[in-house]
Design a protein around this motif. Structure first.
Motif, PDB file in Angstrom:
ATOM      1  N   ARG A  59      19.501   6.948  -4.953  1.00 21.11           N
ATOM      2  CA  ARG A  59      20.403   6.625  -3.842  1.00 21.11           C
ATOM      3  C   ARG A  59      19.617   6.367  -2.554  1.00 21.11           C
ATOM      4  N   ARG A  62      17.942   2.935  -2.851  1.00 22.10           N
ATOM      5  CA  ARG A  62      18.845   1.813  -2.566  1.00 22.10           C
ATOM      6  C   ARG A  62      19.057   1.636  -1.065  1.00 22.10           C
ATOM      7  N   LEU A  65      15.966  -0.087   0.264  1.00 20.69           N
ATOM      8  CA  LEU A  65      15.974  -1.501  -0.127  1.00 20.69           C
ATOM      9  C   LEU A  65      16.927  -2.304   0.754  1.00 20.69           C
ATOM     10  N   THR A  66      18.087  -1.732   1.027  1.00 24.28           N
ATOM     11  CA  THR A  66      19.050  -2.403   1.913  1.00 24.28           C
ATOM     12  C   THR A  66      18.474  -2.571   3.308  1.00 24.28           C
ATOM     13  N   PRO A  72      15.508  -4.699  -6.029  1.00 22.73           N
ATOM     14  CA  PRO A  72      14.624  -3.859  -6.849  1.00 22.73           C
ATOM     15  C   PRO A  72      13.462  -4.620  -7.483  1.00 22.73           C
ATOM     16  N   LEU A 100      17.502   1.695 -10.949  1.00 21.77           N
ATOM     17  CA  LEU A 100      17.503   0.535 -10.049  1.00 21.77           C
ATOM     18  C   LEU A 100      17.565  -0.785 -10.810  1.00 21.77           C
TER      19      LEU A 100
END
Length: 323
Positions: A59, A62, A65-66, A72, A100
């Motif tokens: 979590r 992610r 990454l955002t 990914p 991911l």
């Protein structure tokens, strides 16, 4: 040109369950005032039943990454710093990789307890500088609630669960302190001090065990060694304490954080503090604090940041970078 490992994005995740200090008083001889006065901690988060370290890590990944605007498959490697992996093997990192949806690259764990994220960050930097990877997802994630002795008020009130993540990306620099990215690191360990902070279980005992700590001894070593490692990393980078915009320390105890800042000659207005809301999340505490510090608007592009941590082993270290 000089290769640098530059921070591309950060993110974090905290479990929904918030446990306030006052709740400990229902089962222990303690109080909100007792805990606050000795640690600065007011609350912490605990993972839900069935929620593992790899889930928290994924979590946070992610979210990073955002923040970075990446997918990914843009990542070459995943390193998870943790002492509370869900399984003996495989690594939490490969579990995150699968979660991911990554089918390429490589993943592995680093175990240096509360110093784990600093060790993982230094390793990720080395991989980028050597050409092993262009982008590395570095995660600190822990579920320390699973190894606490709930009858020991000296330890169980101090720790929490959570995860933080940071993405390092290959960039070009000039080889000077004006470059963005990691400028220097300093890693240390001394196994002679194993018995002041450890877990009394493991594979050889076929038990999970509980965290055990000699608080006064840990405090003494922490203040001395954190200030020393920060000074060494700054010296390697060609910088001094006056060049530092932010210290982002391991969030173990507010008294340790204040004493270390004082030993470095820096005011608390230059320290990112989150321990009051998260407790000690071990390897997750620094990336959590970096993510929160950015979200608060404290950490700004171009600023010099020092991260420093000490944990069981004893293992300790620091990393200096320009955001």
């Amino acid at each position: 040109m000089t290769t640098r490992a530059v921070i591309r994005g950060v993110g974090h995740y905290l479990p929904d369950r918030v446990f306030e200090n006052a709740e400990f008083a229902e089962t222990l001889d303690t109080s909100d005032e007792w805990i606050r006065s000795r640690s600065g901690i007011e609350r912490r988060h605990f993972a839900a039943e069935g929620q593992g370290t790899a889930d928290l890590a994924a979590r946070a990944a992610r979210a990073a990454l955002t923040d970075a605007g990446l997918a990914p498959d843009d990542i070459d490697a995943v390193i998870v710093a943790t002492s509370t992996a869900d399984l003996t093997f495989p690594s939490a990192a490969t579990m995150v990789q699968a979660e991911l949806g990554m089918t390429g690259g490589f993943a592995f764990d680093v175990q240096a307890v509360c110093a784990g994220f600093v060790f993982a960050l230094a390793n990720a930097n080395g991989m980028i500088l050597s050409g092993q990877a262009n982008r590395v997802l570095v995660i600190g994630a822990e579920t320390f609630s699973r190894i606490l002795d709930w009858t020991d008020r000296g330890t169980c009130v101090l720790f929490g669960d959570g995860a933080g993540a940071l993405i390092l990306e290959r960039g070009d620099g000039t080889g000077t302190v004006q470059d963005r990215g990691i400028l220097a690191s300093d890693l240390n360990s001394d196994g002679r001090f194993r018995d002041i902070l450890y877990v009394d279980g493991g594979v050889s005992t076929q038990t999970t065990g509980h965290l055990r700590m000699q608080g006064k001894e840990v405090f003494r070593h922490a203040v001395e060694k954190l200030a020393q490692t920060a000074h060494r990393a700054l010296e390697k980078a060609g910088l001094g304490p006056n060049d530092v915009d932010w210290i982002v320390p391991h969030q173990a105890n507010l008294r340790i954080i204040k004493a270390t800042a004082q030993k470095m000659g820096l005011g608390m207005d230059r320290v990112v503090v989150t321990v009051q809301d998260h407790g000690n999340t071990s390897a997750a505490s620094i990336p959590l604090a970096l993510s929160v510090g950015k979200a608060r608007g404290q950490i700004q592009p171009g600023q010099i940041v020092v991260v420093e941590a000490i944990g069981g082993g004893l293992a300790w270290g620091s990393v200096v970078f320009r955001w």
